[in-house]
Design a protein around this motif. Sequence first.
Motif, PDB file in Angstrom:
ATOM      1  N   ILE A 189      -7.850  -2.447  -3.002  1.00 25.67           N
ATOM      2  CA  ILE A 189      -7.934  -1.067  -2.550  1.00 25.67           C
ATOM      3  C   ILE A 189      -7.521  -1.002  -1.088  1.00 25.67           C
ATOM      4  O   ILE A 189      -8.096  -1.677  -0.240  1.00 25.67           O
ATOM      5  CB  ILE A 189      -9.361  -0.512  -2.740  1.00 25.67           C
ATOM      6  CG1 ILE A 189      -9.715  -0.559  -4.221  1.00 25.67           C
ATOM      7  CG2 ILE A 189      -9.475   0.889  -2.166  1.00 25.67           C
ATOM      8  CD1 ILE A 189     -11.140  -0.242  -4.524  1.00 25.67           C
ATOM      9  N   HIS A 240      -7.083   4.736   0.616  1.00 24.36           N
ATOM     10  CA  HIS A 240      -8.326   5.242   0.037  1.00 24.36           C
ATOM     11  C   HIS A 240      -9.127   5.912   1.148  1.00 24.36           C
ATOM     12  O   HIS A 240      -9.335   5.321   2.204  1.00 24.36           O
ATOM     13  CB  HIS A 240      -9.103   4.063  -0.566  1.00 24.36           C
ATOM     14  CG  HIS A 240     -10.194   4.446  -1.486  1.00 24.36           C
ATOM     15  ND1 HIS A 240      -9.976   4.895  -2.756  1.00 24.36           N
ATOM     16  CD2 HIS A 240     -11.538   4.446  -1.315  1.00 24.36           C
ATOM     17  CE1 HIS A 240     -11.126   5.146  -3.341  1.00 24.36           C
ATOM     18  NE2 HIS A 240     -12.093   4.882  -2.484  1.00 24.36           N
ATOM     19  N   CYS A 294       0.852  -1.193   0.000  1.00 22.05           N
ATOM     20  CA  CYS A 294       0.000   0.000   0.000  1.00 22.05           C
ATOM     21  C   CYS A 294       0.883   1.237   0.000  1.00 22.05           C
ATOM     22  O   CYS A 294       1.707   1.422   0.884  1.00 22.05           O
ATOM     23  CB  CYS A 294      -0.908   0.002   1.225  1.00 22.05           C
ATOM     24  SG  CYS A 294      -2.133  -1.318   1.189  1.00 22.05           S
TER      25      CYS A 294
END
Length: 114
Positions: A68, A36, A32
């Motif tokens: 995500i 988000h 990551c």
Amino acid sequence: MRLLILAFLTICWLSVYNVEGVGSEVPDKTICVSLHTRPLPVHRIKSYTIKEGSMKAVIFITKRGLKICADPEANWVRAAVKSVNKKSSTRRDMVQTKPTGTQQSTNTDVTLTG
């Protein structure tokens, strides 16, 4: 002679990509870089994983296969995780439910032959 050299180089090239060194760690494929911030529709989430390390994150996997990253401390992320857990436990219960046996016929008609 050229064929022998070509075969040797091919074997060396394949061994470099197929053999891991002793004691080496295979890096995680999912990293990551950012989180988000907008809520994700829960109906689009298939599953999730929790990433520990320098950047803690919940990685949602959508039904289309997208990954995500989201902040595990955010309220919408906690709600989405609970929803996915509830959905998966409901499916698990439905799969584990077994029929109690064969059903008896409720037909009470009697045929008399004479």
